[in-house]
Design an enzyme around this catalytic site. Structure first.
Site, PDB file in Angstrom:
ATOM      1  N   CYS A  10       0.870  -1.180   0.000  1.00 41.15           N
ATOM      2  CA  CYS A  10       0.000   0.000   0.000  1.00 41.15           C
ATOM      3  C   CYS A  10       0.904   1.226   0.000  1.00 41.15           C
ATOM      4  CB  CYS A  10      -0.985  -0.021   1.174  1.00 41.15           C
ATOM      5  SG  CYS A  10      -0.230  -0.012   2.810  1.00 41.15           S
ATOM      6  N   ASN A  13       2.203   1.438   4.390  1.00 39.00           N
ATOM      7  CA  ASN A  13       2.506   0.183   5.112  1.00 39.00           C
ATOM      8  C   ASN A  13       2.130   0.279   6.596  1.00 39.00           C
ATOM      9  OD1 ASN A  13       5.407  -1.886   5.909  1.00 39.00           O
ATOM     10  ND2 ASN A  13       3.372  -2.560   5.384  1.00 39.00           N
ATOM     11  N   CYS A  15      -1.624   0.806   7.317  1.00 39.64           N
ATOM     12  CA  CYS A  15      -3.074   0.547   7.427  1.00 39.64           C
ATOM     13  C   CYS A  15      -3.476  -0.710   6.650  1.00 39.64           C
ATOM     14  CB  CYS A  15      -3.876   1.742   6.925  1.00 39.64           C
ATOM     15  SG  CYS A  15      -3.576   3.272   7.853  1.00 39.64           S
ATOM     16  N   ARG A  16      -3.507  -0.602   5.320  1.00 42.16           N
ATOM     17  CA  ARG A  16      -4.092  -1.697   4.529  1.00 42.16           C
ATOM     18  C   ARG A  16      -3.185  -2.906   4.391  1.00 42.16           C
ATOM     19  NH1 ARG A  16      -5.168   2.036  -0.523  1.00 42.16           N
ATOM     20  NH2 ARG A  16      -3.283   2.951   0.391  1.00 42.16           N
ATOM     21  N   SER A  17      -1.921  -2.696   3.977  1.00 41.04           N
ATOM     22  CA  SER A  17      -1.087  -3.878   3.699  1.00 41.04           C
ATOM     23  C   SER A  17      -0.747  -4.700   4.949  1.00 41.04           C
ATOM     24  CB  SER A  17       0.161  -3.519   2.886  1.00 41.04           C
ATOM     25  OG  SER A  17       1.013  -2.645   3.578  1.00 41.04           O
ATOM     26  N   ASP A 125      -8.361   3.562   0.993  1.00 37.36           N
ATOM     27  CA  ASP A 125      -7.446   3.913   2.084  1.00 37.36           C
ATOM     28  C   ASP A 125      -8.253   4.403   3.287  1.00 37.36           C
ATOM     29  OD1 ASP A 125      -5.444   4.781   3.696  1.00 37.36           O
ATOM     30  OD2 ASP A 125      -4.344   5.825   2.112  1.00 37.36           O
TER      31      ASP A 125
HETATM   32  P1  4NP Z   1      -1.872   2.832   3.976  1.00 40.35           P
HETATM   33  O1  4NP Z   1      -2.516   4.233   4.525  1.00 40.35           O
HETATM   34  O2  4NP Z   1      -1.265   3.150   2.619  1.00 40.35           O
HETATM   35  O3  4NP Z   1      -3.046   1.917   3.885  1.00 40.35           O
HETATM   36  O4  4NP Z   1      -0.837   2.428   5.004  1.00 40.35           O
HETATM   37  C1  4NP Z   1      -1.760   5.397   4.592  1.00 40.35           C
HETATM   38  C2  4NP Z   1      -0.984   5.630   5.696  1.00 40.35           C
HETATM   39  C3  4NP Z   1      -0.224   6.786   5.776  1.00 40.35           C
HETATM   40  C4  4NP Z   1      -0.270   7.709   4.756  1.00 40.35           C
HETATM   41  C5  4NP Z   1      -1.058   7.483   3.652  1.00 40.35           C
HETATM   42  C6  4NP Z   1      -1.805   6.325   3.564  1.00 40.35           C
HETATM   43  N1  4NP Z   1       0.511   8.919   4.853  1.00 40.35           N
HETATM   44  O5  4NP Z   1       0.372   9.771   3.944  1.00 40.35           O
HETATM   45  O6  4NP Z   1       1.299   9.065   5.801  1.00 40.35           O
END
Ligand code: 4NP
Length: 163
Positions: A10, A13, A15-17, A125
């Site tokens: 993702c 790294n 939330c989703r992955s 997301d």
């Molecule tokens: P993820 O979510 O891609 O599912 O881990 C996010 C976590 C942090 C950020 C963006 C998306 N960020 O911009 O810090």
């Protein structure tokens, strides 16, 4: 018999992955399938950090502790290490493809492509969302993990048929 290796990708790294990795680990254990699973972000924003507290809470609601997962950024050698690189959305897909070497052995695709009826869809997301959004993320990645187990078992059958 080589064990299948799956990398979930993702953006951050956190939330989703990590939730996808946790879901696959549990589904693989239940199916008695030994896998190498990991997760990474395309960005370096959260390298070395644990998952988002809301992701940790969602996993805990599912009976899984992911608090020791550690943020990592996608690296070139991941394309040699993993059979499957499964991404959450189209931005991840473009970023992964841009980094992929010409001789990459990994099959790269959207995670939800493995779920019947969800081809082409993204895992939204939940970062700007609520607890309910993290529960929705879990449902999506867990459905994908279940479908992925069927794919991996079928690949294993093909492999043993070839000898
Ligand atoms: P993820 O979510 O891609 O599912 O881990 C996010 C976590 C942090 C950020 C963006 C998306 N960020 O911009 O810090």
């Amino acid at each position: 018999m080589t064990k299948p290796s799956i990398l979930f990708v993702c953006l951050g790294n956190i939330c989703r992955s990590p939730l996808a990795e946790a879901a696959l680990r549990r589904r693989a254990a239940a199916a008695d399938l030994v896998v190498d699973a990991d997760s990474v972000g395309t960005a370096n924003y959260h390298v070395g950090e644990p998952p988002d507290l809301r992701a940790i809470s969602e996993a805990k609601r599912q009976g899984i502790d992911i608090s020791d997962y550690c943020g990592r950024q996608l690296a070139l050698d991941d394309f040699a290490k993993f059979d499957h690189i499964l991404v959450m959305d189209e931005d991840n897909l473009a970023d992964v493809r841009a980094l992929a070497p010409a001789d990459s052995k990994a099959k790269i695709g959207l995670l939800l492509d493995v779920v019947p009826g969800s081809r082409g869809r993204s895992v939204a997301d939940p970062w700007h969302g609520t607890e309910a959004d993290f529960t929705a993320t879990w449902k999506e990645v867990d459905a994908a993990a279940e479908a992925l187990i069927a794919v991996l078992l079928s690949e294993r059958r093909d492999q043993s048929a070839k000898g």
